[in-house]
Design an enzyme around this catalytic site. Structure first.
Site, PDB file in Angstrom:
ATOM      1  CD  GLN A  43      -2.720  -1.188   2.558  1.00 33.49           C
ATOM      2  OE1 GLN A  43      -2.869  -2.228   3.164  1.00 33.49           O
ATOM      3  NE2 GLN A  43      -3.298  -0.057   2.961  1.00 33.49           N
TER       4      GLN A  43
ATOM      5  NE  ARG B   9     -13.193  -0.063   4.409  1.00 39.48           N
ATOM      6  CZ  ARG B   9     -13.679  -0.610   3.308  1.00 39.48           C
ATOM      7  NH1 ARG B   9     -13.614  -1.882   3.110  1.00 39.48           N
ATOM      8  NH2 ARG B   9     -14.240   0.141   2.387  1.00 39.48           N
ATOM      9  CB  CYS B  10      -8.962   2.114  11.332  1.00 42.56           C
ATOM     10  SG  CYS B  10      -8.364   2.918  12.800  1.00 42.56           S
TER      11      CYS B  10
ATOM     12  CD  GLU C 188      -9.016   4.308   6.611  1.00 41.77           C
ATOM     13  OE1 GLU C 188      -8.945   5.345   7.280  1.00 41.77           O
ATOM     14  OE2 GLU C 188      -8.056   3.755   6.099  1.00 41.77           O
TER      15      GLU C 188
END
Ligand SMILES: Cc1cc2nc3c(=O)[nH]c(=O)nc-3n(C[C@H](O)[C@H](O)[C@H](O)COP(=O)(O)OP(=O)(O)OC[C@H]3O[C@@H](n4cnc5c(N)ncnc54)[C@H](O)[C@@H]3O)c2cc1C
Ligand code: FES
Ligand code: FES
Lengths: 166, 783, 295
Positions: free
Chosen positions: B220, B367-368, B737
């Site tokens: 990523q 996801r945060c 998110e």
């Protein structure tokens, strides 16, 4: 097929209408045969416990998890993978519907999802939402939350039903 | 309805994704699809014990397996001083174990062979002699004097890693003491894993002749990975080419550098051949970075009419064997200090203590945006407890405490400057969508019939887009992001960014931003990410930062192009630049609207007919250092019913209203929300990595680490309000998110609401049926 | 993921299978659907030297319905049962749809499931409720064994390593009665094995009296269980709430669960009671519906 040998069993399949043959170890899983031996990398591998369905292909028209079938078990049989969906440069209604409805994000689950959906729309193009959700419950998706996948399969099913009527 | 990428003025439209045509044909190119000539395959040998001393490793039998090229152990790496590597959190982590193993499935040896099968065969034959040691599983026990010290490499002989605190402790204690109403709730967010369907992997391809290492990796953050690799390996950074191909989901899992990556690189350097390593699902869940694992205690003070007066939070953070969190340097607990949420807390104090245990290292922002999920969960759960204590409707309690629209920019008690929001209107929209008043009435009636029905709210505020260089860096590198745009003579554009999407749709949304700024269509703009040789430097895609940072860079780079284009346009129109204006799609002569030139005409002129003295070409690069973070928010309502026979919870409805500022592509935003809600649902009801008392991982695969299928997943009802960020170039805030951050509390609040008439204030997640049933039994509710 | 190497045979007749099993004994494993065996081989928890693939043996695929019952070849796939429309055996399709996930069901077989003898398997419970028998054969002999005698312990049956499970035989429901069947499964998600699985079947006469009853339990003991005392309580009775409660209580006493991450022993035992109650209540409701329609 050369029964009994550890190495080098010959596997001949018809894949997406094309006959392909190769010698592999008997322990080779169908998923790796398709990916590594035949070079069709659209079929993915996402788990070790037969749980995710990323590897789903059609074996004689029936969805199977190709990570849990031996390549040699497909000898003499028909296989369909995501690469066979598009015909004569035209996307399959399912591919089109996934695109139109944002039915994919990272795309990793998509080929398996499409193959499961293919078997469903052939059998029951006008399946309701519950039936569709049940049918794809062996295919995990971590990105989409499934809503748009269900929507896409419904749209594709209607298209398929219409072409069948004609 | 989705529109084609050939639409003009694409910003804000549901443009069909440009990445899809290859993905729906099975023509994506994911890591494991790449095959290089002469490539070798690597497999790892892992520890069966959570804590053990290594007495010896015997690789003889493994080396005899046909096709095996080499076996690498920690001792081999030690000779190159590569047996440890830095983590993004400033700790260090073993690459291959020497001396001791500290968690089950830890990397102990690497085997490389001609085929996958041979590598696996040989890995099975590596004999490791272990002396098992008692495992430390409970972080609270880890902090006691009785606990063995896990990290013998550290000077500090303790399992305590760090203490971090923020806010005014004294004032908070005083305010709490003086508050007529007080609540205290212990809230746990268990260990979970992002588990994207594509596991992690890499191919290291070192060419001895050129001295260049090409490193394909599921990343990523390719640029950050290159820098870390240069630091670890000593290879010059320009001789490392990182390529992150199509990525099959990330959710934070693909931010860190993992031991397997380093082993593959070392083996390729050693053998001069490409080495591929793709982890199995078990390796993915059991060893690559987990998320959460926070043990939190919240205290809130309030007045009798429900105005909050103070918030105090203390937390034990279980990091496993190494602190391998991927947080910005100055934030060992990430952005946890957003814990005051959407509410006007006059004072607050939060502290977090990091602890080592015999578990896999972490934790990442799943996801945060760096611990924002933990913070949101805590405050949204605690507000529920407060509402119960006050016997007040939870919507009303929130209204009384919301930061008001005219208070922005709002300075929070823990130091953040919130950019914008209209929390009450977002909440009102959600309540209207579910028909809240009628629902409450129905709930009353159903309760009278003996049903257990609950309604749960979450009105969270996120903090994303890390971040401004004055505050944010990772390993010293400032957290800006970048975009380079090249407009070619026919008006077609290639733009490269420092981010790397994993399904978020950047190839479309960034094309929309740039096309919109340049008067083109999204199909005119090709977005490329994930190649460090071509893209400008950037810190990558996680923490909902791509749109706030790289999206800003894209807009501003495009505006830079437009500045130059304006001069060329003036030249073509034979006018002074100040007499030419941009009408949103073309350059127009002021007062003479029939005289206009398009961007394509300008582009051609940039290479054929520039004004005298002007440098030819039409390119721009922008490194965007955001002035502030952005603060997306949302209001979620969950409606649940509980089966009194089995303890199963049914989600009857779930309404999510999100405010992520300006929307670039509503279809993509909706898709992100669906996906995030589904992960939040999984976290609330089934996802958990548990351990037994010996430190054995009890959920190392998809049979035990449960992620929702289409059948369990509720039908999501989504909507939006749109409060642009005042400081972002196009007003966008980021949305990837929010749903995952905001939804877990809504589910728990709904279940608690159903059970609250019986005095229940908390249910631990994941809310498995048996847990609910135990509560039903305790309160005499079980059938 | 690669299993350990093995020799592979794909014979086409039962006799050839028997010969191979005889020759290789404990070194050989039969592979049917492969949906339990291959996952174990991939994780290298199983490593047979010889794999005998029975998928090409046509005799194992036969299905025969007669007055006395139903005979299903061992290779009958879960999905075939899910689609099956046999009014006399409603429990079969009711159960099949709960097994694993739809794709696994396309491959997994009834014979494989029984031979594998996972105490959590759904067929074990359902076929115990139906009083099924299995045919086991090798080169020397063929024997029919009551399923209750077939299961020994966790992953253990009376199958000899040289024996093949060739068919499953399900007795027909008694004449002058109408059979009903319900499968209730508590799973944490699709693809999960049962936390608790309960198969309930009953044949009711025109007066609503139970002629035969069967209750099978999954995941609450070292092997699939048959709740015989509860079954006995039902025979001759009409399904009144009191009778249902009594039978459900008896069935829960037959359960012998352990506490684990899926729930406490008490919870699981209670789920048996709740599910038997619900299953029987549904059967009674279905009977009333049918009766009203025919009246
Ligand atoms: C993800 C997943 C989820 C699952 N969930 C469930 C579930 O919820 N409920 C459930 O009941 N099952 C579940 N299963 C198991 C599944 O139903 C299997 O199909 C079944 O247990 C085994 O059948 P098979 O034909 O695949 O057997 P195989 O895997 O081929 O064989 C299993 C064992 O039986 C032996 N064997 C097979 N056939 C014969 C025969 N004819 N004679 C003698 N020995 C034989 C084999 O040697 C082997 O030891 C699940 C499987 C997976 C992968
Ligand atoms: S790879 Fe996951 S089911 Fe086949
Ligand atoms: S689109 Fe990413 S897993 Fe389904």
């Amino acid at each position: 097929m050369d029964n009994g040998k550890r190495q080098s069993v010959t596997v001949r399949v018809q894949i997406n209408g094309e006959t392909r043959e190769a010698a592999v170890e008997s322990r080779t899983l169908l998923a790796y045969f398709i990916r590594d031996t035949l070079g069709l990398t659209g079929t993915h591998v996402g788990c070790d416990t037969t749980s995710c369905g990323a590897c789903t292909v059609l074996l004689d028209g029936v969805p199977v998890k190709s990570c849990t079938v031996l390549a040699v078990q497909a000898h003499g049989h028909q296989l369909e993978t995501v690469e066979g969906l598009e015909q004569d440069g035209k996307l399959h209604p399912l591919q089109q519907a996934f695109w139109d409805n944002h039915g994919l994000q990272c795309g990793f689950c998509t080929p398996g999802m499409l193959m499961t959906a293919l078997a469903l729309v052939r059998q029951e193009p006008l399946a309701d939402e519950e039936t569709i959700r049940r049918a794809i419950s062996g295919n995990l998706c971590r990105c989409t939350g499934y809503m748009n996948i269900v929507k896409a399969i419904r749209q594709a099913g209607r298209t398929v039903a219409q072409t069948q009527e004609v | 309805m989705a529109v084609e990428a050939t639409e003009a003025q694409p910003l804000g439209k549901a443009v069909k994704r440009k990445e899809d045509p290859r993905l729906i044909r099975g023509q994506g190119r994911y890591l494991d699809d790449i095959v290089l000539p002469n490539m070798l395959y690597m497999a790892l040998v892992r520890s069966p014990y959570a804590h053990a001393r290594i007495r010896g490793i015997d690789v003889e039998e493994a080396l005899k397996v046909p096709g095996v090229q080499a076996v690498l152990t920690g001792e081999d790496l030690a000779q190159m001083n590569l047996h440890w590597m830095p983590t993004l959190a400033g700790d260090k982590q073993m690459v291959l174990a020497t001396g001791k193993v500290l968690f089950q499935y830890q990397e102990v040896a690497a085997v490389v062979a001609d085929s996958r099968a041979a590598a696996e065969d040989a890995a099975q034959k590596v004999q490791v002699d272990y002396e098992p040691l008692p495992a430390v599983v409970d972080p609270f026990f880890a902090l006691t004097p009785d606990a063995p010290i896990l990290r013998e490499d550290r000077e500090e002989k303790s399992n305590h890693i760090w203490h971090w605190e923020v806010g005014d402790k004294e004032a908070t204690d005083a305010a709490l003491a003086g508050s007529p109403v007080r609540i205290k709730e212990v809230i746990r967010m268990p260990r979970v894993h992002p588990a994207p369907i594509e596991p992690c992997g890499c191919i290291a391809d070192y060419q001895k002749a050129t001295g260049k290492l090409t490193w394909y990796v599921t990343s990523q953050a390719p640029h950050a990975h290159r820098t870390v690799l240069a630091m670890v390996s000593g290879l010059p950074e320009h001789m490392i080419h990182v390529i992150s191909p199509d990525v099959g989901g990330g959710f934070g899992n693909k931010v860190p550098v993992y031991p397997g990556y380093v082993c593959a690189v070392v083996l390729s350097l050693k053998l001069g051949r490409p080495v591929k390593w793709v982890e199995t699902r078990t390796e993915n869940i059991a060893t690559t970075n987990f998320a959460r694992d926070y043990h939190m205690t919240a205290e809130i003070g309030a007045t009798e009419d429900g105005r909050v007066t103070a918030l105090k939070v203390s937390t034990i953070a279980d990091h496993g064997a190494f602190d391998a969190a991927a947080d910005p340097t100055r934030f060992p607990a990430g952005l946890f200090s957003i814990v005051t949420g959407s509410y006007r807390f006059p004072v607050a104090f939060a502290e977090v203590d990091g602890v080592y245990t015999n578990k896999a290292p972490g934790g990442v922002a799943y996801r945060c945006s760096f611990r924002v999920t933990e913070a949101s969960f805590l405050i949204e759960r605690a507000m529920q407890t407060l509402a119960l204590k006050l016997n007040m409707d939870p919507a009303e309690l929130r209204r009384r405490n919301f930061i008001q629209p005219d208070e922005f920019p709002y300075q929070s008690a823990l130091g953040w400057t919130y950019d914008s929001g209209n929390y009450e209107s977002t909440l009102n929209k959600a309540l209207a969508l579910v028909d809240y008043d009628r629902l409450r009435q129905e709930q009353k009636e159903r309760r009278e019939r003996g049903e257990l029905v609950g309604i749960g709210l979450s009105t969270f505020t996120e903090i994303v887009g890390a971040g401004p260089s004055h505050t944010f860096d990772i390993l010293g590198i400032k957290m800006f992001d970048s975009c380079e745009i090249r407009v070619h003579p026919t008006g077609k554009v290639i733009a490269r960014l420092g981010t790397r999407h994993q399904g978020q749709g950047h190839e479309t949304t960034f094309a929309q931003i740039i096309a919109h700024e340049l008067g083109l269509t999204a199909s005119d703009v090709l977005i490329e990410e994930g190649d460090t040789d071509t893209a400008p430097y950037g810190l990558g895609t996680y923490a909902s930062r791509s749109t706030p940072t790289a999206g800003g860079a894209a807009a501003l780079a495009a505006r830079r192009i437009r500045q130059k284009a304006q001069q060329i346009a003036a030249h073509l129109l034979e006018m002074a630049p100040e007499d030419v204006e941009w009408d949103g799609s073309q350059f127009v002569a002021k007062g003479l609207p029939s005289r206009r030139v398009s961007m394509a005409e300008v582009a051609l002129a940039a290479y054929t007919n520039v004004p005298p003295g002007m440098e030819p070409g039409l390119e721009a690069t922008y490194y965007y250092d955001p002035p502030n973070l952005t603060f997306p928010n949302g209001a979620y309502v969950a409606v649940v019913s509980i089966d009194r026979g089995t303890g199963q919870v049914r989600v009857e409805r779930f309404v999510a209203v999100d405010d992520c500022g300006t929307v670039i592509n509503p279809m993509v935003v909706e898709g992100q929300v669906h996906g995030g809600l589904t992960e939040g649902f999984g976290i609330a009801f089934m996802q958990e990595i548990a351990f037994d008392e010996d430190g054995n991982c009890l959920a190392p695969n998809f049979m035990e680490y449960l992620v929702p299928t289409a059948l369990e997943t509720p039908r999501w009802e989504t909507d939006r309000t749109e409060t642009p960020s005042p400081h972002h170039p196009i007003g966008a805030k980021g949305v990837g998110e929010s749903p995952n951050v905001g939804s877990p509390a809504a589910f728990v609040n709904a279940v608690v609401d159903a059970l609250s008439p019986y005095g229940v204030t908390n249910v631990d997640i994941p809310m498995f049926p048996w847990k609910i049933w135990e509560i039903l039994k305790t309160h005499g509710l079980a059938l | 993921m690669f299993p350990n190497p093995f020799d592979y045979y794909a014979p086409e007749t039962c006799d050839d299978v028997y010969a191979l099993l005889h020759e290789h004994g404990y070194d050989a494993k039969v592979i049917a659907g492969g949906q339990s065996l291959l996952p174990m081989m991939k994780l290298r928890l199983a490593a047979p030297e010889v794999l005998v693939d029975v998928n090409n043996v046509a005799d194992l695929r036969t299905m025969a319905v007669s007055d006395t019952g139903l005979r299903l070849g061992a290779l009958t796939r879960h999905a075939e049962m899910e689609r099956a429309q046999w009014p006399d055996y409603p429990l079969l399709s009711a159960t099949a749809g709960h097994i694993a996930d739809p794709i696994v069901r396309n491959r997994g077989t009834m014979g494989g499931s029984l031979a594998h003898a996972d105490p959590a398997a759904d067929w074990g419970a359902a076929l115990l409720a139906l009083d099924a028998r299995v045919t086991l054969a090798d080169a020397a002999r063929s024997r029919e064994v009551r399923l209750d005698d077939f299961f020994v312990d966790t992953f253990t049956t009376v199958l000899e390593p040289t024996e093949l499970l060739t068919a499953i035989v399900i007795p027909a429901p008694p004449r002058e009665s109408r059979p009903f069947g319900q499968y209730l499964k508590l799973e944490r998600k699709v693809g999960d094995f049962a936390v608790v699985g309960v198969a309930v079947t009953a044949s009711l006469d025109d007066a609503g009296r139970v002629v035969t009853a069967g209750i099978g339990l999954a995941s609450v003991g070292p092997r699939p269980l048959k709740a015989q005392a509860a079954e006995a309580l039902l025979v001759g009775q009409t399904l009144s709430p009191a009778v249902i409660r009594e039978a459900a209580e008896a069935a829960s006493q037959a359960a012998d669960p352990v506490s684990d991450r899926r729930g406490s022993a008490e919870y699981k035992r209670t789920m048996v009671r709740v599910f038997v109650e619900r299953g029987l209540a549904k059967i009674q409701a279905d009977w009333e519906l049918v009766n009203r329609a025919s009246a």
